[in-house]
Design a protein around this motif. Structure first.
Motif, PDB file in Angstrom:
ATOM      1  N   GLY A 220      10.744  41.919  77.972  1.00  0.00           N
ATOM      2  CA  GLY A 220      10.991  41.659  79.386  1.00  0.00           C
ATOM      3  C   GLY A 220      11.200  42.886  80.239  1.00  0.00           C
ATOM      4  O   GLY A 220      11.317  42.776  81.470  1.00  0.00           O
ATOM      5  N   LEU A 221      11.254  44.086  79.635  1.00  0.00           N
ATOM      6  CA  LEU A 221      11.452  45.323  80.386  1.00  0.00           C
ATOM      7  C   LEU A 221      10.092  45.940  80.717  1.00  0.00           C
ATOM      8  O   LEU A 221       9.296  46.236  79.820  1.00  0.00           O
ATOM      9  CB  LEU A 221      12.281  46.311  79.561  1.00  0.00           C
ATOM     10  N   GLY A 222       9.824  46.128  82.012  1.00  0.00           N
ATOM     11  CA  GLY A 222       8.580  46.767  82.404  1.00  0.00           C
ATOM     12  C   GLY A 222       8.542  48.212  81.948  1.00  0.00           C
ATOM     13  O   GLY A 222       9.478  48.980  82.198  1.00  0.00           O
ATOM     14  N   TYR A 223       7.456  48.600  81.273  1.00  0.00           N
ATOM     15  CA  TYR A 223       7.362  49.942  80.696  1.00  0.00           C
ATOM     16  C   TYR A 223       6.282  50.785  81.365  1.00  0.00           C
ATOM     17  O   TYR A 223       6.487  51.962  81.636  1.00  0.00           O
ATOM     18  CB  TYR A 223       7.097  49.832  79.194  1.00  0.00           C
ATOM     19  N   ALA A 224       5.111  50.198  81.590  1.00  0.00           N
ATOM     20  CA  ALA A 224       4.001  50.967  82.157  1.00  0.00           C
ATOM     21  C   ALA A 224       2.978  50.014  82.741  1.00  0.00           C
ATOM     22  O   ALA A 224       2.895  48.843  82.355  1.00  0.00           O
ATOM     23  CB  ALA A 224       3.347  51.841  81.089  1.00  0.00           C
ATOM     24  N   VAL A 225       2.202  50.516  83.681  1.00  0.00           N
ATOM     25  CA  VAL A 225       1.022  49.821  84.182  1.00  0.00           C
ATOM     26  C   VAL A 225      -0.158  50.755  83.966  1.00  0.00           C
ATOM     27  O   VAL A 225      -0.180  51.866  84.499  1.00  0.00           O
ATOM     28  CB  VAL A 225       1.146  49.436  85.667  1.00  0.00           C
ATOM     29  N   MET A 226      -1.114  50.314  83.169  1.00  0.00           N
ATOM     30  CA  MET A 226      -2.277  51.124  82.840  1.00  0.00           C
ATOM     31  C   MET A 226      -3.510  50.510  83.488  1.00  0.00           C
ATOM     32  O   MET A 226      -3.619  49.289  83.605  1.00  0.00           O
ATOM     33  CB  MET A 226      -2.480  51.176  81.321  1.00  0.00           C
TER      34      MET A 226
END
Length: 271
Positions: free
Chosen positions: A38-44
Motif C-alpha cells: 500500500g506504500l507508493g514507491y515509484a512511477v515508471m
C-alpha cells in the motif's frame, strides 16, 4: 496485455519515395505505479506487458528483497490513466522499502536532490562471486540472434531488448520495453519466475550502458554484461568495483572490452 497499438500516419516522400497514408505500430508507453503493501514507491514509464515479471525484477534489482520467494503476491490493475502494480511483502521486509522510498533518487531529468541521494546512488555494490567462460564467437552468435527475440521492436522501432544467454551464445530468455531499465527488470523477473540462475550466463542489452544497468546486472549475480551501445564513465567504474565483466559497442565485426577482471572471455587458444 499488448505492448503495441496502431496509428494512422501520413508518409511524406523524400527522393524516390511517394507520399501515402500508412498504419504504423506504436510502442505503448504508460505510467506504471509501483506499491509495496500500500506504500507508493515509484512511477515508471513502461510498456504495460509482462508487468508481473517487471514487478519481480524491479523488486530484486532495487535490492528490496534478496529472493523472489520473499514476494508474497503481485496484483496488476489497469486504471484510467495507466497501470498500478501492488506488491505484497512480509512486514519485516518493509523497512528497506520505507527507507528507500524516503530517499529515492529522482528518475527524471531534474537530477539528484541532496547529499543523501548522492550517497544512495554510490552505495557499495556486492562483488560478483560467479564466473563463466565464454568466447567472442558466442557473443557474435547472441548478437546475430537478438533480432529474433525483438518482435515488438521490429514492428515499432521503439523498443529496447534484454536477453539472457548461455555461455555458448544461445539466447534462453528475452524481454522488451520502451525503457532499457524496464526491459532488464522484466528479464530478471522472468528469470526468477523460471528459476534460471543469472550466474550461469551473460546478459545482452540493446542499449547504451548506464550505471543503473550495471548495478541491476550485478545485483542479479550475472558475471558478464554485453551492450550494443557505449557505456558511461560511471558504468565502467561501477562494473570494475563489482568485478563485472563489461563488453560494449558490440557489433558484428568487433566489441570493446571495458573490463574482464575474472577473465570471463577466453583468449584464443584457451578454449
Amino acid at each position: 496485455m499488448n505492448g503495441t497499438e496502431q496509428a494512422r500516419v501520413m508518409r511524406l516522400g523524400l527522393e524516390n519515395v511517394s507520399d501515402g497514408e500508412l498504419v504504423r505500430p506504436l510502442a505503448i508507453e504508460a505510467p506504471v505505479a509501483i506499491e509495496y503493501n500500500g506504500l507508493g514507491y515509484a512511477v515508471m514509464m513502461a510498456t504495460p506487458d509482462h508487468l508481473e515479471d517487471f514487478a519481480r525484477g524491479f523488486t530484486l534489482s532495487e535490492g528490496l528483497v534478496d529472493s523472489v520467494a520473499r514476494i508474497e503476491a503481485i496484483d496488476v490493475h489497469e486504471i484510467a490513466d495507466g497501470w498500478i502494480v501492488r506488491i505484497a511483502l512480509p512486514p519485516e521486509a518493509m523497512e528497506p522499502v520505507i527507507a528507500r522510498a524516503r530517499t529515492r533518487v529522482s528518475e527524471s531529468s531534474c537530477g539528484l536532490c541532496g547529499m543523501d541521494n548522492i550517497a544512495e546512488v554510490l552505495r557499495p555494490l556486492p562483488r560478483i562471486a560467479a564466473t563463466i567462460q565464454t568466447t567472442r564467437e558466442a557473443i557474435a552468435r547472441a548478437l546475430s540472434r537478438l533480432h529474433h527475440h525483438q518482435p515488438m521492436g521490429l514492428r515499432t522501432g521503439a523498443m529496447h531488448a534484454a536477453a539472457f544467454c548461455a555461455p555458448d551464445g544461445t539466447i534462453l530468455l528475452a524481454a522488451e520495453d520502451v525503457g532499457r531499465h524496464n526491459a532488464l527488470d522484466k528479464l530478471i523477473g522472468a528469470m526468477a519466475r523460471e528459476g534460471r540462475d543469472a550466474a550461469t550466463g551473460l546478459i545482452l542489452l540493446s542499449a547504451r550502458c548506464s550505471f543503473e544497468l550495471v548495478e541491476k546486472t550485478v545485483r542479479a549475480g550475472c558475471p558478464l554484461l554485453v551492450t550494443i551501445s557505449a557505456p558511461t564513465s560511471l558504468a565502467v567504474d561501477r562494473a570494475a568495483q563489482a568485478g563485472l565483466a563489461l563488453v560494449a559497442l558490440a557489433r558484428r565485426d568487433s566489441v570493446l572490452v571495458f573490463g574482464d577482471p575474472q577473465h570471463v572471455l577466453l583468449q584464443e587458444g584457451e578454449a
